[in-house]
Enzyme design. Structure first.
Site, PDB file in Angstrom:
ATOM      1  N   ILE A  11       1.338   6.446  13.956  1.00 28.38           N
ATOM      2  CA  ILE A  11       0.623   5.375  13.244  1.00 28.38           C
ATOM      3  C   ILE A  11       1.317   4.033  13.494  1.00 28.38           C
ATOM      4  CG2 ILE A  11      -0.150   4.535  10.987  1.00 28.38           C
ATOM      5  CD1 ILE A  11      -1.726   6.949  11.922  1.00 28.38           C
ATOM      6  N   GLY A  12       2.636   4.058  13.614  1.00 26.28           N
ATOM      7  CA  GLY A  12       3.362   2.826  13.907  1.00 26.28           C
ATOM      8  C   GLY A  12       2.901   2.191  15.214  1.00 26.28           C
ATOM      9  N   GLU A  19      10.231  15.530  15.525  1.00 27.92           N
ATOM     10  CA  GLU A  19      10.596  15.389  14.112  1.00 27.92           C
ATOM     11  C   GLU A  19       9.796  16.407  13.292  1.00 27.92           C
ATOM     12  OE1 GLU A  19       9.280  11.833  11.836  1.00 27.92           O
ATOM     13  OE2 GLU A  19      11.386  11.670  11.295  1.00 27.92           O
ATOM     14  N   GLU A  52       9.518   1.047  10.898  1.00 24.42           N
ATOM     15  CA  GLU A  52      10.578   2.041  10.698  1.00 24.42           C
ATOM     16  C   GLU A  52       9.909   3.394  10.866  1.00 24.42           C
ATOM     17  OE1 GLU A  52      13.556   1.273  10.562  1.00 24.42           O
ATOM     18  OE2 GLU A  52      13.704  -0.708   9.646  1.00 24.42           O
ATOM     19  N   LYS A  67       0.847  -1.186   0.000  1.00 24.61           N
ATOM     20  CA  LYS A  67       0.000   0.000   0.000  1.00 24.61           C
ATOM     21  C   LYS A  67       0.882   1.235   0.000  1.00 24.61           C
ATOM     22  CE  LYS A  67      -1.816   2.824   2.773  1.00 24.61           C
ATOM     23  NZ  LYS A  67      -1.724   4.038   1.933  1.00 24.61           N
ATOM     24  N   CYS A  69      13.752  10.188   7.363  1.00 19.72           N
ATOM     25  CA  CYS A  69      13.745   9.717   8.753  1.00 19.72           C
ATOM     26  C   CYS A  69      15.144   9.752   9.344  1.00 19.72           C
ATOM     27  CB  CYS A  69      13.139   8.321   8.840  1.00 19.72           C
ATOM     28  SG  CYS A  69      13.823   7.164   7.653  1.00 19.72           S
TER      29      CYS A  69
HETATM   30  P1  NAI Z   1       1.680   8.341   8.129  1.00 17.73           P
HETATM   31  O1  NAI Z   1       2.368   7.539   9.168  1.00 17.73           O
HETATM   32  O2  NAI Z   1       0.261   8.709   8.345  1.00 17.73           O
HETATM   33  O3  NAI Z   1       1.767   7.594   6.690  1.00 17.73           O
HETATM   34  C1  NAI Z   1       2.625   6.524   6.365  1.00 17.73           C
HETATM   35  C2  NAI Z   1       1.839   5.427   5.691  1.00 17.73           C
HETATM   36  O4  NAI Z   1       0.929   4.875   6.629  1.00 17.73           O
HETATM   37  C3  NAI Z   1       0.988   5.872   4.498  1.00 17.73           C
HETATM   38  O5  NAI Z   1       0.989   4.867   3.516  1.00 17.73           O
HETATM   39  C4  NAI Z   1      -0.396   5.990   5.116  1.00 17.73           C
HETATM   40  O6  NAI Z   1      -1.421   5.839   4.177  1.00 17.73           O
HETATM   41  C5  NAI Z   1      -0.375   4.833   6.084  1.00 17.73           C
HETATM   42  N1  NAI Z   1      -1.354   4.931   7.182  1.00 17.73           N
HETATM   43  C6  NAI Z   1      -1.803   6.054   7.790  1.00 17.73           C
HETATM   44  N2  NAI Z   1      -2.712   5.732   8.722  1.00 17.73           N
HETATM   45  C7  NAI Z   1      -2.840   4.390   8.719  1.00 17.73           C
HETATM   46  C8  NAI Z   1      -3.639   3.466   9.457  1.00 17.73           C
HETATM   47  N3  NAI Z   1      -4.479   3.862  10.410  1.00 17.73           N
HETATM   48  N4  NAI Z   1      -3.526   2.149   9.179  1.00 17.73           N
HETATM   49  C9  NAI Z   1      -2.659   1.713   8.245  1.00 17.73           C
HETATM   50  N5  NAI Z   1      -1.904   2.545   7.501  1.00 17.73           N
HETATM   51  C10 NAI Z   1      -1.980   3.873   7.736  1.00 17.73           C
HETATM   52  O7  NAI Z   1       2.573   9.640   7.910  1.00 17.73           O
HETATM   53  P2  NAI Z   1       2.079  11.089   7.392  1.00 17.73           P
HETATM   54  O8  NAI Z   1       0.827  11.458   8.094  1.00 17.73           O
HETATM   55  O9  NAI Z   1       2.045  11.083   5.933  1.00 17.73           O
HETATM   56  O10 NAI Z   1       3.280  12.017   7.879  1.00 17.73           O
HETATM   57  C11 NAI Z   1       3.265  12.579   9.167  1.00 17.73           C
HETATM   58  C12 NAI Z   1       4.645  12.588   9.780  1.00 17.73           C
HETATM   59  O11 NAI Z   1       5.115  11.256   9.923  1.00 17.73           O
HETATM   60  C13 NAI Z   1       5.726  13.286   8.981  1.00 17.73           C
HETATM   61  O12 NAI Z   1       5.725  14.672   9.191  1.00 17.73           O
HETATM   62  C14 NAI Z   1       6.958  12.632   9.541  1.00 17.73           C
HETATM   63  O13 NAI Z   1       7.311  13.247  10.769  1.00 17.73           O
HETATM   64  C15 NAI Z   1       6.508  11.218   9.819  1.00 17.73           C
HETATM   65  N6  NAI Z   1       6.881  10.300   8.723  1.00 17.73           N
HETATM   66  C16 NAI Z   1       8.014   9.551   8.857  1.00 17.73           C
HETATM   67  C17 NAI Z   1       8.441   8.728   7.834  1.00 17.73           C
HETATM   68  C18 NAI Z   1       9.674   7.907   7.957  1.00 17.73           C
HETATM   69  O14 NAI Z   1      10.368   7.682   6.973  1.00 17.73           O
HETATM   70  N7  NAI Z   1       9.987   7.364   9.116  1.00 17.73           N
HETATM   71  C19 NAI Z   1       7.719   8.643   6.558  1.00 17.73           C
HETATM   72  C20 NAI Z   1       6.501   9.438   6.518  1.00 17.73           C
HETATM   73  C21 NAI Z   1       6.133  10.233   7.576  1.00 17.73           C
HETATM   74 MG    MG Z   2      -0.837  10.344   8.773  1.00 15.47          MG
END
Ligand code: NAI
Ligand code: MG
Length: 493
Positions: A249-250, A393, A267, A192, A301
């Site tokens: 979300i993790g 972050e 991660e 996804k 990250c």
């Molecule tokens: P997010 O954690 O919401 O999105 C990452 C993935 O998780 C996307 O594919 C999203 O569709 C999916 N997701 C979101 N909610 C979910 C749920 N309830 N169940 C299953 N999958 C779900 O991250 P977002 O909101 O785009 O970014 C917010 C912050 O997160 C950023 O500002 C950054 O600080 C951090 N982030 C860190 C990343 C990393 O590489 N460690 C990557 C992306 C975001």
């Molecule tokens: Mg999000």
């Protein structure tokens, strides 16, 4: 709000901002259920122009269910193939990715705003990951352990169907981090992609099919996290979830996986230190520092977004840092010379602004284009330890600088965060380099360098930066169960 300010049918706020003192959020108040009607389609927007590129159908929970069933069928076929044949198909997949580097890179430029040179590297990284995983297929072995009264064998068995939930910051590489070793170990993969960046993932699935992977083995399911992602995490036939994204979300996904003891790799975020000791090659450290927090517009990250500088060289280092930061060009990612593109979305820019508005006082602030595009200038701030900008972050092109007196304080400040993903340290003292690298609680440290990730070495976080490791020699094993079989050699009487 819908990504990219496109009018969406429903509000799309599935996560609160990082607002608590801990910096990583907690399970409560974060990642709440999506409210309102799920979107039928995802609008994909070019972050450098704010133009709509295309709309992609969102995968419904019913479609997820059917995809899982197809994947399970394909997985049985795949796991029954001779290992050499699986390896050959993955190499063919790698070769097709290689042949489509430019097309994939241009798609990454359009949907993610990555500078084209970086985007080509990312496509090459997918190829490398597939080749590396292919090389592991025939090396994934079990063992025979000496025991009394018989033979004791272990087998590395595939898990079955694996869900990879990928973020938007490195859409191609991070999708492949999970997908390549999972396939190589004999699993099916349901990927996804993030809401904003499904296009390269969809293309990769087509290339996999063209390479000869069994139909249904590697499927890409675009959709919203709280709908499509949620359905994957909840699905009883999904054996493992590989998630890269926000810590909030993790945590939520880990809690959901607990219900069925589903395997999970996380991660998550980081707030990584870049520690500059007085005895370092300061010119080299200053030349490297901008890339370490500005690359990918800071949406990384591993970004070294906390620059810790020994006080005796604080002013000298900042004097070297300023021109190096200002030399980084923010602009059109399609231009070969551009180093830094836009942020991914209006939403992400609002997030960065919530930490640091563009008119807030700053030590160093670069230029960013006006007009359409989610631009944000390179920014360096002074911050006191514990301040929000020094702890949380930001995921934008922003670093804070903090002075320290001695090695002990440097280590204490470096560890003064709930995160522990990566970090750099700069010194000419070899013993100190190893001492400090061992003392910093993070999964990936680099000495006199800001390199973080290689497909051949393990990657992952300490503390709230994650759980488990990806890449490296253990990558395939992470997608297997170990089965132990004892066969008695006692004579029947
Ligand atoms: P997010 O954690 O919401 O999105 C990452 C993935 O998780 C996307 O594919 C999203 O569709 C999916 N997701 C979101 N909610 C979910 C749920 N309830 N169940 C299953 N999958 C779900 O991250 P977002 O909101 O785009 O970014 C917010 C912050 O997160 C950023 O500002 C950054 O600080 C951090 N982030 C860190 C990343 C990393 O590489 N460690 C990557 C992306 C975001
Ligand atoms: Mg999000």
């Amino acid at each position: 709000m819908q990504q990219g300010q496109q009018a969406g049918p429903a509000p799309h706020e599935h996560e609160h901002g990082h607002g608590n003192a801990q910096g990583c959020g907690n399970a409560q108040g974060y990642g709440r259920e999506r409210r309102g009607t799920p979107a039928d389609t995802l609008d994909i927007v070019n972050p450098a122009t704010e133009e709509l590129i295309t709309s992609v159908p969102a995968t419904t929970p019913e479609e997820v269910d059917r995809a899982v069933a197809r994947a399970a069928g394909a997985q049985a076929v795949w796991a029954a193939l001779a290992p050499a044949d699986r390896a050959r198909l993955l190499r063919r997949f790698a070769a097709l990715v290689d042949a489509h580097t430019e097309e994939l890179a241009q798609a990454e430029v359009r949907e993610a705003g990555h500078p084209v040179g970086n985007a080509r590297w990312e496509a090459g990284n997918v190829r490398d990951l597939l080749e590396y995983a292919a090389g592991g297929v025939e090396r994934l072995t079990g063992s025979q352990i000496p025991v009394a009264g018989g033979v004791n064998l272990t087998f590395a068995e595939p898990l079955g169907v694996v869900a990879v939930i990928a973020p938007w910051n490195f859409p191609m590489p991070i999708a492949a981090w999970g997908t390549a070793p999972a396939l190589a170990a004999g699993n099916a993969v349901l990927l996804k992609p993030a809401e904003t960046t499904p296009l390269t993932a969809l293309r990769l699935a087509e290339l996999g099919l063209a390479a000869g992977l069994p139909e249904g083995l590697f499927q890409v399911l675009p959709g919203e996290g709280p709908v499509t992602g949620h359905a994957l995490v909840e699905h009883p036939r999904v054996a493992k979830v590989v998630f890269t994204g926000s810590t909030a979300i993790g945590k939520r996904i880990m809690a959901q996986c607990a219900a069925s003891v589903k395997r999970v790799t996380l991660e998550l975020g980081g707030k990584s230190p870049n520690i500059v000791f007085a005895d370092a090659d300061l010119e080299r450290a200053a030349a490297s520092a901008p890339g370490s927090f500005l690359d990918n517009t800071g949406q990384d990250c591993c970004a070294r977004s906390r620059i810790l500088i020994q006080r005796s060289v604080y002013d000298r280092f900042l004097a070297l840092l300023e021109p190096a930061v200002l030399a980084c060009t923010v602009g059109d990612p399609a231009d070969e010379g551009t180093g830094i593109g836009p942020l991914i979305s209006a939403r992400q820019r609002e997030r960065v602004r919530s930490y640091v508005p563009e008119d807030a006082p700053a030590l160093i602030r670069g230029q960013a284009p006006d007009g359409p595009g989610y631009w944000y200038p390179a920014t360096v701030l002074e911050a006191a330890p514990g301040e929000r900008t020094a702890v949380e972050e930001i995921f934008g092109p922003v670093a804070v600088v903090i002075p320290f007196e001695d090695e002990e304080e440097a280590v204490r400040l470096a560890n003064d965060t709930p995160y522990g993903l990566s970090g750099s340290l700069w010194t000419r003292d070899g013993a100190r380099a190893l001492r400090v690298a061992r003392a910093v609680a993070a999964g990936n440290l680099s000495v006199n360098s800001h390199s973080s990730v290689r497909y051949s070495t393990p990657f992952g976080g300490y503390k709230q930066s994650g759980l488990g490791r990806e890449l490296g020699p253990g990558a395939l094993a992470a997608f297997t169960e170990t089965k132990n079989v004892f066969i008695s050699t006692e004579e029947s009487t």
